[in-house]
Scaffold this motif. Structure first.
Motif, PDB file in Angstrom:
ATOM      1  N   GLU A 134      -0.243  10.419   4.434  1.00  0.00           N
ATOM      2  CA  GLU A 134      -1.354   9.557   4.029  1.00  0.00           C
ATOM      3  C   GLU A 134      -2.359  10.354   3.198  1.00  0.00           C
ATOM      4  O   GLU A 134      -2.898   9.845   2.207  1.00  0.00           O
ATOM      5  CB  GLU A 134      -2.041   8.960   5.270  1.00  0.00           C
ATOM      6  CG  GLU A 134      -2.921   7.764   4.978  1.00  0.00           C
ATOM      7  CD  GLU A 134      -2.138   6.573   4.433  1.00  0.00           C
ATOM      8  OE1 GLU A 134      -0.941   6.443   4.749  1.00  0.00           O
ATOM      9  OE2 GLU A 134      -2.724   5.774   3.675  1.00  0.00           O
TER      10      GLU A 134
ATOM     11  N   ARG B  44       3.115  11.998   9.449  1.00  0.00           N
ATOM     12  CA  ARG B  44       2.643  10.729   8.896  1.00  0.00           C
ATOM     13  C   ARG B  44       1.200  10.851   8.393  1.00  0.00           C
ATOM     14  O   ARG B  44       0.867  10.330   7.312  1.00  0.00           O
ATOM     15  CB  ARG B  44       2.753   9.628   9.965  1.00  0.00           C
ATOM     16  CG  ARG B  44       2.294   8.256   9.515  1.00  0.00           C
ATOM     17  CD  ARG B  44       3.171   7.717   8.392  1.00  0.00           C
ATOM     18  NE  ARG B  44       2.635   6.472   7.856  1.00  0.00           N
ATOM     19  CZ  ARG B  44       1.709   6.405   6.903  1.00  0.00           C
ATOM     20  NH1 ARG B  44       1.228   7.520   6.365  1.00  0.00           N
ATOM     21  NH2 ARG B  44       1.271   5.233   6.485  1.00  0.00           N
TER      22      ARG B  44
ATOM     23  N   ARG C  34      -7.103   6.504   6.880  1.00  0.00           N
ATOM     24  CA  ARG C  34      -7.387   6.091   5.498  1.00  0.00           C
ATOM     25  C   ARG C  34      -8.728   5.356   5.426  1.00  0.00           C
ATOM     26  O   ARG C  34      -9.590   5.686   4.619  1.00  0.00           O
ATOM     27  CB  ARG C  34      -6.262   5.197   4.997  1.00  0.00           C
ATOM     28  CG  ARG C  34      -6.644   4.295   3.817  1.00  0.00           C
ATOM     29  CD  ARG C  34      -5.471   3.473   3.346  1.00  0.00           C
ATOM     30  NE  ARG C  34      -4.511   4.303   2.654  1.00  0.00           N
ATOM     31  CZ  ARG C  34      -4.514   4.522   1.333  1.00  0.00           C
ATOM     32  NH1 ARG C  34      -5.408   3.938   0.566  1.00  0.00           N
ATOM     33  NH2 ARG C  34      -3.641   5.311   0.770  1.00  0.00           N
TER      34      ARG C  34
ATOM     35  N   ALA D 204      -1.084  10.672  -0.288  1.00  0.00           N
ATOM     36  CA  ALA D 204      -1.296   9.426  -1.034  1.00  0.00           C
ATOM     37  C   ALA D 204      -2.766   9.291  -1.447  1.00  0.00           C
ATOM     38  O   ALA D 204      -3.072   8.922  -2.579  1.00  0.00           O
ATOM     39  CB  ALA D 204      -0.864   8.231  -0.190  1.00  0.00           C
TER      40      ALA D 204
ATOM     41  N   LEU E 234       0.844  -1.186   0.000  1.00  0.00           N
ATOM     42  CA  LEU E 234       0.000   0.000   0.000  1.00  0.00           C
ATOM     43  C   LEU E 234       0.889   1.250   0.000  1.00  0.00           C
ATOM     44  O   LEU E 234       1.868   1.312   0.733  1.00  0.00           O
ATOM     45  CB  LEU E 234      -0.886  -0.001   1.259  1.00  0.00           C
ATOM     46  CG  LEU E 234      -1.706   1.264   1.517  1.00  0.00           C
ATOM     47  CD1 LEU E 234      -2.802   1.417   0.477  1.00  0.00           C
ATOM     48  CD2 LEU E 234      -2.283   1.255   2.911  1.00  0.00           C
ATOM     49  N   ASN E 235       0.547   2.189  -0.835  1.00  0.00           N
ATOM     50  CA  ASN E 235       1.244   3.480  -0.906  1.00  0.00           C
ATOM     51  C   ASN E 235       2.649   3.402  -1.493  1.00  0.00           C
ATOM     52  O   ASN E 235       3.392   4.386  -1.461  1.00  0.00           O
ATOM     53  CB  ASN E 235       1.299   4.186   0.451  1.00  0.00           C
ATOM     54  CG  ASN E 235      -0.057   4.722   0.864  1.00  0.00           C
ATOM     55  OD1 ASN E 235      -0.950   4.819   0.040  1.00  0.00           O
ATOM     56  ND2 ASN E 235      -0.212   5.052   2.130  1.00  0.00           N
TER      57      ASN E 235
ATOM     58  N   LEU F  58      -3.314   4.636   8.893  1.00  0.00           N
ATOM     59  CA  LEU F  58      -4.116   3.626   8.207  1.00  0.00           C
ATOM     60  C   LEU F  58      -5.567   3.672   8.679  1.00  0.00           C
ATOM     61  O   LEU F  58      -6.499   3.467   7.896  1.00  0.00           O
ATOM     62  CB  LEU F  58      -3.515   2.234   8.427  1.00  0.00           C
ATOM     63  CG  LEU F  58      -2.124   2.067   7.795  1.00  0.00           C
ATOM     64  CD1 LEU F  58      -1.564   0.692   8.086  1.00  0.00           C
ATOM     65  CD2 LEU F  58      -2.171   2.324   6.290  1.00  0.00           C
TER      66      LEU F  58
ATOM     67  N   PRO G 292       1.018   6.616  -5.667  1.00  0.00           N
ATOM     68  CA  PRO G 292       1.246   5.486  -4.776  1.00  0.00           C
ATOM     69  C   PRO G 292       0.152   4.426  -4.939  1.00  0.00           C
ATOM     70  O   PRO G 292      -0.971   4.768  -5.273  1.00  0.00           O
ATOM     71  CB  PRO G 292       1.178   6.125  -3.378  1.00  0.00           C
ATOM     72  CG  PRO G 292       0.378   7.369  -3.547  1.00  0.00           C
ATOM     73  CD  PRO G 292       0.366   7.759  -4.991  1.00  0.00           C
TER      74      PRO G 292
END
Lengths: 459, 379
Positions: free
Chosen positions: B64, B60, B334, B67, A34-35, B331, A51
């Motif tokens: 995310e 971080r 996400r 992304a 992932l990513n 995560l 990504p």
């Protein structure tokens, strides 16, 4: 529930409709996380890395590097559970309705700004209980005949034969005119635009390839097993070609040559290098050639001018934006140093160094490539004596600077080994007569023959 | 250790700045500026570690979001990469009663206010209008229009004064965030004039990340930005925005001055945007890579990590744990972003007026009826 998921090209900017695949960072069979960066894509706004949206094994890559892909089309398929045995063969694209880059109601691609491109005909949702609706909800409305053409295969994975066209050829009026001008029959062109319409690029491609082709589909960089390689004309190459053709067939070029003894220039360079203020500057023969051109242009301002056919004027410029032709990985570009005549020699050295470094890194901003007034092409770096350069469009003179060779030369009445180079000056004969061009070239040569003396006498 | 107006070291901008932690992780006990103010921090080991955790977590979470944008899950994202210390330092300096007015990049300040980091994602995913109760969170809505939040903050700060909630140690202070580019906007200058004239309890916190999209700082100003404050009649100070300790100390002092009735301060946090302006921008078109490289050496996280390691305040297992926790948070974020529901079309009419209006109510009813006229609409 399929475990092979297809990733569609999202709208990477705000309201973008397509992107060019620059490079794949993974290949089929790779296990990815992932990513993890998987692909570099360049859009009208930026070159970015995408990504991976899921971890797993890459099962398919839909487009090779170089392909231009519409937003919303699949680019990669990933098996998100590779340990679970063979995967089903019906990939189910992960296309959630309304997602940015995914399909939106009405067959449009969802983008952030505006409505985005349409890939299908709009279908009205049936109104309930209206007498005018001939069909009920249970019977899906058969699409009208024309609609069959325009369903542009949103989940069709591979480029297959283009849809058979049944109706009249779709093309915008300017494209039709272009086709007429180029003698291209629109009926024989495969349209790649919206609704299968013929675009400007389609017409140009049809004009540039064989007139007789009828069924071959032009695809990017096709290797068809023959010993020919087909490289799509685009980017810097396309621009270079257009510029060269535009220049070569509008400005009548004349080229003159002059071979000069530059031994003194080379000695002057050595002295410059030893000076502390040049400690961090790159001192090269090109620097002195640039200086020579700038000084000679000051003595002959007409050389630094352009032909304005529309207004019926010759525009003589009081500033020199000095272009330097640079070979880069992406092709030939001619960035220029703005108002180079005002720079000190040291500033010029730094500017030249920066310009070359930025060009080599491929990051020259468009503003650096616009507005050049006078240019130098340093063919010497390729070990070449000289050439007949073609003028950058809008400029009236360009100097080719050849390799500097130790050469037997008559010096003070005796044959000596001297450092010698050949200069080639192309100029626009509409503006610059042979006399002016010769004087300019002679002055450039005079400076390089004896920079110190010319500096003292000219400035 | 060093004590003085400007500090030793390299890459310090002309005029100096307040720095309490060098890029190599060397601690400077205190810095006294020309006006006699001394800046220092007095953190426990645990507080130092928590600052580190904040910095890593906000970076971080931000990565995310970047992304998610590239994967088509967000329309746009403005990354805070490189500006973590400026945001965490100032965000942690706020007291609970203080009010913050962010731009669209203050994800780190939002996090430090104790707000669920998912809150602004509805805006960037396009599933809501980015509205929330500013009073509940003491954090105003993200403001996209450059510089306009400085005027909102100015008005709010004047209200604080009128309500009599200033002039004591537990008074309320206001902080307005903006960037170097915003200093060229009329709004920001108006905010400076008003706040100066009314001696409002406000801190203007400028994250000077050196670029207004592609426009470099030298196209915004002929003097260091913090010096502009003098023209409006209040103090300005520059702080190393990549130093979380100095940013904390300077912001805390300015906020306390404001809440005590001492009026506004302009803080210029000297930092660098390591990423793109937003996901729609390509910084390689206007910045040279050597400049970016030189700022990498001044990274806010690595200097604090170096300090914690040298002082034996934290060990490898702590750093590994922080990374793992931040990863888990990212995560989780996400998953929750992907699960955000699309709004109902009729939600268009929500939030137009706080207590409704006859005209909007009528429009809502008509639209609801129209929606219900379609087959399969479920109404």
């Amino acid at each position: 529930m399929s475990r092979i998921k297809e990733f569609n090209l999202p709208d990477l900017g705000e309201g973008l409709t397509e992107g060019e695949i620059l490079a794949w960072l993974v290949k089929v069979g790779d296990t990815i996380e992932l990513n993890q960066p998987i692909v570099e894509v360049e859009t009208a706004k930026a070159a970015v890395e995408i990504p991976a949206k899921w971890g797993g094994v890459v099962t398919r890559i839909f487009h090779e590097a170089g392909a231009v892909v519409e937003v919303g089309r699949p680019i990669i398929a990933i098996d998100t559970d590779p340990t679970a045995g063979p995967a089903g063969t019906s990939p189910e694209g992960e296309t959630e309705a309304g997602l940015i880059g995914g399909p939106a109601p009405g067959g449009r691609t969802a983008v952030l700004v505006g409505y985005g491109p349409k890939t299908t005909t709009a279908k009205r949702r049936p109104r309930s209980g209206t007498a005018t609706a001939p069909t009920t909800a249970a019977t899906p409305t058969p699409p009208p005949a024309a609609a069959a053409v325009v369903v542009a295969a949103p989940v069709e994975p591979a480029p297959v034969a283009p849809p058979v066209r049944t109706g009249p050829v779709l093309a915008k009026p300017p494209v039709r005119k272009l086709a007429r001008d180029l003698g291209v029959d629109l009926a024989g062109v495969n349209g790649t635009g919206p609704l299968g319409s013929v675009t400007r690029d389609d017409v140009q491609l049809a004009a540039s390839t064989s007139r007789t082709r009828t069924e071959t589909v032009p695809a990017p960089s096709v290797s068809d097993g023959s010993r020919e390689q087909r490289i799509p004309i685009k980017g810097v190459r396309k621009l270079t070609a257009a510029n060269m053709v535009a220049s070569a067939f509008t400005a009548p070029h004349v080229t003159e040559f002059l071979t000069v003894d530059v031994t003194r220039s080379m000695k002057a360079l050595e002295k410059l290098k030893a000076r502390p203020e040049f400690a961090d500057a790159r001192v090269s023969p090109l620097l002195l050639v640039a200086k020579a051109v700038l000084l000679a242009a000051k003595r002959h301002p007409m050389v630094n001018s352009s032909w304005s056919g529309e207004t019926g004027e010759i525009v003589v410029k009081d500033y020199v934006n000095l272009g330097i032709a640079a070979a880069t990985e992406r092709g030939l570009i001619v960035p220029n140093i703005k108002d180079a005549g005002r720079l000190s020699l040291r500033e010029l050295a730094v500017a030249l160094d920066t310009l070359v470094k930025v060009a080599k890194s491929g990051k020259t901003p468009p503003s650096d490539m616009a507005g050049g007034t006078l240019s130098i092409t340093n063919v010497g770096v390729f070990g070449i004596d000289t050439g007949t350069p073609i003028l950058p469009p809008g400029e009236s003179a360009i100097l080719a600077f050849g390799v500097i060779r130790p050469t037997p030369w008559v010096h003070k009445g005796k044959i000596k080994v001297r450092q010698v180079t050949t200069l080639g000056l192309s100029f626009d004969h509409r503006i610059i007569d042979g006399e002016l061009g010769s004087k300019f070239l002679r002055d450039v040569g005079a400076f390089l023959t004896d920079p110190e003396a010319t500096l003292l006498s000219w400035t | 250790m060093a004590k003085g107006e400007s500090v030793a070291g390299t890459d310090i901008p002309p005029g100096g700045f307040v720095q309490l932690l060098t890029p190599d992780g060397e601690r400077i006990d205190s810095v006294t500026t020309a006006d006699g103010t001394t800046y220092s921090v007095d953190f426990t080991d645990e507080e130092f570690r928590e600052l580190y955790r904040d910095l890593v977590t906000v970076r971080r979470l931000d990565s995310e979001a970047v992304a998610l944008q590239r994967q088509g899950e967000l329309g746009i994202w403005a990354s805070l990469l490189g500006q973590e210390a400026a945001q965490v330092g100032s965000g942690r300096a706020l007291r609970p009663q203080d009010m913050a007015f962010p731009t669209y990049r203050e994800h780190g300040v939002l996090y430090c206010r104790g707000i669920d980091p998912i809150m602004p994602f509805g805006l960037f995913r396009g599933v809501d209008q980015g509205g929330w109760d500013a009073n509940e969170f003491k954090f105003n809505q993200y403001t996209i229009v450059i510089g306009s939040q400085t005027l909102h903050a100015t008005g709010y700060a004047m209200g604080v004064t009128m309500d009599g909630r200033t002039g004591s140690a537990d008074g309320e202070a206001v902080i307005a965030y903006f960037g170097d580019g915003a200093t060229s906007q009329g709004e920001v200058n108006e905010a400076f004039v008003w706040s100066g004239v009314f001696n409002s309890p406000i801190v203007f916190f400028c994250q000077n990340n050196q670029y207004a999209i592609s426009e470099p700082l030298e196209r915004q100003t002929r003097v260091p930005l913090y010096q502009r404050a003098g023209g409006y009649g209040f103090p300005g100070i520059r702080v190393d925005g990549n130093d979380v300790l100095a940013t904390y100390a300077v912001t805390r002092a300015a906020l306390d001055n404001a809440r005590n009735g001492q009026g506004p301060t302009l803080i210029e946090a000297y930092t660098y945007r390591m990423g793109a302006h937003t996901s729609s921008d390509d910084p390689t078109r206007y910045r040279i890579s050597s400049e970016v490289e030189s700022w990498k050496a001044k990274d806010p996280i690595s200097r604090l990590r170096a300090f914690l390691t040298k002082q034996k305040i934290a060990k490898k297992d702590f750093f590994a744990q922080v990374d793992e926790d931040a990863n888990r948070k990212a995560l989780d974020l996400r998953e929750r972003v992907l699960a955000m529901p699309d709004p109902e079309p009729v939600a268009l009419f929500d939030h137009v007026y706080p207590h409704g209006s006859p005209e909007v109510d009528a429009q809502r009813a008509a639209f609801t009826e129209y929606q219900a006229s379609f087959e399969g609409s479920g109404h």
